[in-house]
Motif scaffolding. Structure first.
Motif, PDB file in Angstrom:
ATOM      1  N   UNK A 225       0.814  -1.210   0.000  1.00  0.00           N
ATOM      2  CA  UNK A 225       0.000   0.000   0.000  1.00  0.00           C
ATOM      3  C   UNK A 225       0.855   1.271   0.000  1.00  0.00           C
ATOM      4  N   UNK A 226       2.006   1.212  -0.695  1.00  0.00           N
ATOM      5  CA  UNK A 226       2.818   2.408  -0.915  1.00  0.00           C
ATOM      6  C   UNK A 226       2.982   2.615  -2.417  1.00  0.00           C
ATOM      7  N   UNK A 227       3.259   3.855  -2.777  1.00  0.00           N
ATOM      8  CA  UNK A 227       3.419   4.191  -4.187  1.00  0.00           C
ATOM      9  C   UNK A 227       4.772   3.713  -4.711  1.00  0.00           C
ATOM     10  N   UNK A 228       4.907   3.509  -6.017  1.00  0.00           N
ATOM     11  CA  UNK A 228       6.214   3.156  -6.574  1.00  0.00           C
ATOM     12  C   UNK A 228       7.203   4.298  -6.395  1.00  0.00           C
ATOM     13  N   UNK A 229       8.484   3.993  -6.534  1.00  0.00           N
ATOM     14  CA  UNK A 229       9.562   4.942  -6.280  1.00  0.00           C
ATOM     15  C   UNK A 229       9.408   6.215  -7.108  1.00  0.00           C
ATOM     16  N   UNK A 230       9.406   7.357  -6.409  1.00  0.00           N
ATOM     17  CA  UNK A 230       9.364   8.635  -7.099  1.00  0.00           C
ATOM     18  C   UNK A 230      10.647   8.947  -7.844  1.00  0.00           C
ATOM     19  N   UNK A 231      11.748   8.296  -7.453  1.00  0.00           N
ATOM     20  CA  UNK A 231      13.001   8.473  -8.187  1.00  0.00           C
ATOM     21  C   UNK A 231      12.947   7.793  -9.549  1.00  0.00           C
ATOM     22  N   UNK A 232      12.093   6.787  -9.671  1.00  0.00           N
ATOM     23  CA  UNK A 232      11.983   6.031 -10.921  1.00  0.00           C
ATOM     24  C   UNK A 232      10.795   6.436 -11.780  1.00  0.00           C
ATOM     25  N   UNK A 233       9.698   6.875 -11.142  1.00  0.00           N
ATOM     26  CA  UNK A 233       8.433   7.004 -11.851  1.00  0.00           C
ATOM     27  C   UNK A 233       7.782   8.360 -11.648  1.00  0.00           C
ATOM     28  N   UNK A 234       7.123   8.846 -12.685  1.00  0.00           N
ATOM     29  CA  UNK A 234       6.209   9.986 -12.633  1.00  0.00           C
ATOM     30  C   UNK A 234       4.792   9.417 -12.667  1.00  0.00           C
ATOM     31  N   UNK A 235       3.925   9.900 -11.801  1.00  0.00           N
ATOM     32  CA  UNK A 235       2.530   9.461 -11.790  1.00  0.00           C
ATOM     33  C   UNK A 235       1.696  10.472 -12.574  1.00  0.00           C
ATOM     34  N   UNK A 236       1.107  10.036 -13.659  1.00  0.00           N
ATOM     35  CA  UNK A 236       0.226  10.900 -14.444  1.00  0.00           C
ATOM     36  C   UNK A 236      -1.151  10.936 -13.794  1.00  0.00           C
ATOM     37  N   UNK A 237      -1.787  12.090 -13.828  1.00  0.00           N
ATOM     38  CA  UNK A 237      -3.109  12.216 -13.216  1.00  0.00           C
ATOM     39  C   UNK A 237      -4.060  12.954 -14.142  1.00  0.00           C
ATOM     40  N   UNK A 238      -5.351  12.741 -13.898  1.00  0.00           N
ATOM     41  CA  UNK A 238      -6.380  13.461 -14.637  1.00  0.00           C
ATOM     42  C   UNK A 238      -6.769  12.768 -15.934  1.00  0.00           C
ATOM     43  N   UNK A 239      -7.246  13.579 -16.870  1.00  0.00           N
ATOM     44  CA  UNK A 239      -7.742  13.082 -18.160  1.00  0.00           C
ATOM     45  C   UNK A 239      -6.857  13.497 -19.331  1.00  0.00           C
ATOM     46  N   UNK A 240      -5.712  14.160 -19.042  1.00  0.00           N
ATOM     47  CA  UNK A 240      -4.836  14.617 -20.129  1.00  0.00           C
ATOM     48  C   UNK A 240      -3.579  15.223 -19.525  1.00  0.00           C
ATOM     49  N   UNK A 241      -2.518  15.294 -20.342  1.00  0.00           N
ATOM     50  CA  UNK A 241      -1.396  16.148 -19.987  1.00  0.00           C
ATOM     51  C   UNK A 241      -1.853  17.603 -20.071  1.00  0.00           C
ATOM     52  N   UNK A 242      -1.310  18.492 -19.223  1.00  0.00           N
ATOM     53  CA  UNK A 242      -1.669  19.910 -19.353  1.00  0.00           C
ATOM     54  C   UNK A 242      -1.338  20.425 -20.755  1.00  0.00           C
ATOM     55  N   UNK A 243      -2.365  20.891 -21.454  1.00  0.00           N
ATOM     56  CA  UNK A 243      -2.170  21.382 -22.808  1.00  0.00           C
ATOM     57  C   UNK A 243      -2.178  20.306 -23.874  1.00  0.00           C
ATOM     58  N   UNK A 244      -2.340  19.047 -23.482  1.00  0.00           N
ATOM     59  CA  UNK A 244      -2.351  17.941 -24.431  1.00  0.00           C
ATOM     60  C   UNK A 244      -3.761  17.555 -24.832  1.00  0.00           C
ATOM     61  N   UNK A 245      -3.885  16.572 -25.727  1.00  0.00           N
ATOM     62  CA  UNK A 245      -5.217  16.156 -26.184  1.00  0.00           C
ATOM     63  C   UNK A 245      -6.045  15.555 -25.049  1.00  0.00           C
ATOM     64  N   UNK A 246      -7.327  15.823 -25.065  1.00  0.00           N
ATOM     65  CA  UNK A 246      -8.221  15.321 -24.042  1.00  0.00           C
ATOM     66  C   UNK A 246      -8.344  13.812 -24.065  1.00  0.00           C
ATOM     67  N   UNK A 247      -8.670  13.248 -22.902  1.00  0.00           N
ATOM     68  CA  UNK A 247      -8.816  11.801 -22.768  1.00  0.00           C
ATOM     69  C   UNK A 247      -7.587  11.068 -23.301  1.00  0.00           C
ATOM     70  N   UNK A 248      -6.405  11.707 -23.071  1.00  0.00           N
ATOM     71  CA  UNK A 248      -5.103  11.137 -23.443  1.00  0.00           C
ATOM     72  C   UNK A 248      -5.018  10.819 -24.930  1.00  0.00           C
ATOM     73  N   UNK A 249      -5.884  11.456 -25.736  1.00  0.00           N
ATOM     74  CA  UNK A 249      -5.825  11.294 -27.173  1.00  0.00           C
ATOM     75  C   UNK A 249      -6.434  10.011 -27.686  1.00  0.00           C
ATOM     76  N   UNK A 250      -7.033   9.210 -26.811  1.00  0.00           N
ATOM     77  CA  UNK A 250      -7.511   7.889 -27.217  1.00  0.00           C
ATOM     78  C   UNK A 250      -8.987   7.653 -26.940  1.00  0.00           C
ATOM     79  N   UNK A 251      -9.636   8.589 -26.266  1.00  0.00           N
ATOM     80  CA  UNK A 251     -11.041   8.415 -25.918  1.00  0.00           C
ATOM     81  C   UNK A 251     -11.281   7.647 -24.640  1.00  0.00           C
TER      82      UNK A 251
END
Length: 462
Positions: free
Chosen positions: A49-75
């Protein structure tokens, strides 16, 4: 982006709901065979119940990258979160990405990507990206809309979310709707159409060997081989090769655009709904789709064979321009070594190599670097070493302009909070082709008045 292959090959999967099956994962990534060396690995060892290493990984959140296509471009419809309800270690050496659905029918899940974005083979060598994964253990109508994936995106996509698919995408493992099949896909060129038949990509698929993809762990592997001519991309499941693409199959510029940049970053996610699952079974998810079936990841490993050594992302090129101006565009340009500036400051940096960085850069700030020599072979890429402790909702662009601050940028990337003002990240961007000697301006543009970035160094590449 994500692949959206509409290609379907000889699928014979009965729509049945599989019973739960417990499978024990190995504790760590296997030792590379003779001749191979480890470049990077995460075994996902840690407390439950801990998150993966922050030194290794970025956690993406939401429905898109800021300024990127909505719904991650895939619907896809889910909301990605950083909650351990969706993403977490299980305490037994595995990472679990678990889609959830609340009482109102809203789906959440998780998506992570490596901090490193420079995975590529050494010159005349081979790079392998591998993971041991059990897909979500759900099939039939209960699985409609499930879309687990293990994949890699070209580094210029970071900060410029509209250059897909030219920067390249390798889908090492994709699956939809609980079908006992693994898809391998290359995305490249232009969209729609082009040499990779976008948005479908160049794809192949097959059933998992032995036990189904959903009921057991299988090893998914991608190899990028520059030791042979023409170069090759190869895909494997449990050591069995089932997809190959040769350099000779694609136009030279298409191949160069996806292989000549800084490299790739790796992603793991479980999407719900979207173009690919919908293409096979109509609109998904459905009322009968069940939540709470995790993708279980034992390890992710990057190895290489032959050639030289791939440098870590914190290692800039070895030389710097002289303080009075004049320098090689392909060496390290220390950000504090400007000849003129507006609105900037300097401070000691904790980044690798020490020295100073430009600090507290916000909208309208700039710095000039005189007489930078790009030579006769055109530069096509810019890489900046940046950090940001900006508050939520604050972001901006790092732009490159030539010879005058009033000239249009030749390239840029977006940056927001990286985890702190000394939490450094190398971010690449495509630029218009540049040759000759120019004054280089770094300019900083934001829709908010707050400072949004620090810069340690930057450089250019072909």
């Amino acid at each position: 982006m994500r692949s959206r292959p509409l290609f379907i090959a000889s699928l014979a999967a009965p729509l049945l709901i599989a019973a739960s099956l417990t499978v024990v994962a190995q504790a760590s990534a296997p030792t590379p065979p003779a001749g191979w060396s480890t470049v990077w690995v995460d075994d996902f060892n840690g407390p439950a119940n801990t998150l993966p290493s922050g030194a290794n990984w970025i956690i993406d959140t939401g429905h898109a990258y800021p300024g990127g296509p909505g719904n991650w471009g895939t619907g896809e419809i889910q909301n990605y979160t950083s909650s351990t309800n969706n993403l977490g270690l299980d305490g037994a050496g595995n990472l679990r990405i678990t889609p959830r659905r609340d009482g109102a029918g809203n789906w959440t899940s998780a998506r992570i990507e490596t901090q490193r974005s420079n995975f590529k083979p050494p010159s005349n060598g081979v790079l392998a990206i591998e993971s041991r994964i059990q897909m979500p253990n759900v099939t039939g109508n209960a699985a409609l809309g499930y879309w687990p994936a293990f994949w890699a995106l070209g580094s210029p996509y970071r900060g410029n979310y509209w250059n897909w698919p030219g920067i390249g995408e390798f889908d090492i493992m994709e699956n939809v709707n609980g079908i006992n099949s693994v898809w391998a896909v290359l995305h490249c060129g232009v969209n729609p159409g082009g040499p990779c038949n976008e948005t479908s990509g160049i794809a192949s698929n097959r059933a998992c060997p032995g036990s189904s993809c959903q009921s057991a762990f299988h090893t998914y592997r991608f190899e990028w081989d520059t030791s042979i001519s023409p170069n090759q991309f190869r895909w494997y499941v449990d050591g069995q090769q089932f997809h190959t693409i040769s350099q000779s199959q694609l136009p030279a510029d298409t191949w160069a655009n996806m292989t000549s940049h800084a490299g790739y970053f790796i992603l793991l996610n479980v999407a719900i709904g979207g173009a690919f699952p919908d293409a096979l079974n109509g609109p998904t998810p459905r009322a009968e789709t069940v939540p709470d079936r995790p993708m279980i990841v034992d390890y992710v490993a990057v190895t290489q064979r032959g050639g030289g050594t791939t440098p870590p992302p914190t290692s800039p090129p070895p030389t710097s321009p002289p303080p009075g101006g004049g320098g090689n565009a392909y060496s390290t340009l220390q950000a504090e070594s400007y000849q003129e500036q507006g609105g900037t400051g300097v401070e000691a940096t904790s980044d690798s190599g020490g020295g100073q960085n430009l600090m507290g850069l916000g909208n309208g700030d700039w710095a000039r670097y005189s007489a930078i020599d790009f030579g006769s072979s055109a530069a096509h890429q810019f890489v900046g070493r940046v950090a940001s402790g900006a508050s939520g909702g604050v972001s901006g662009l790092v732009e490159v302009r030539l010879d005058s601050r009033s000239n249009a940028p030749i390239g840029s990337f977006a940056v927001a909070n990286t985890g702190g003002w000394q939490s450094w990240r190398s971010v690449p961007a495509n630029i218009s082709a540049v040759t000759g000697v120019h004054d280089v301006y770094l300019t900083f543009t934001s829709g908010q008045p707050a400072d949004f970035v620090n810069v340690n160094w930057f450089t250019f590449g072909h």
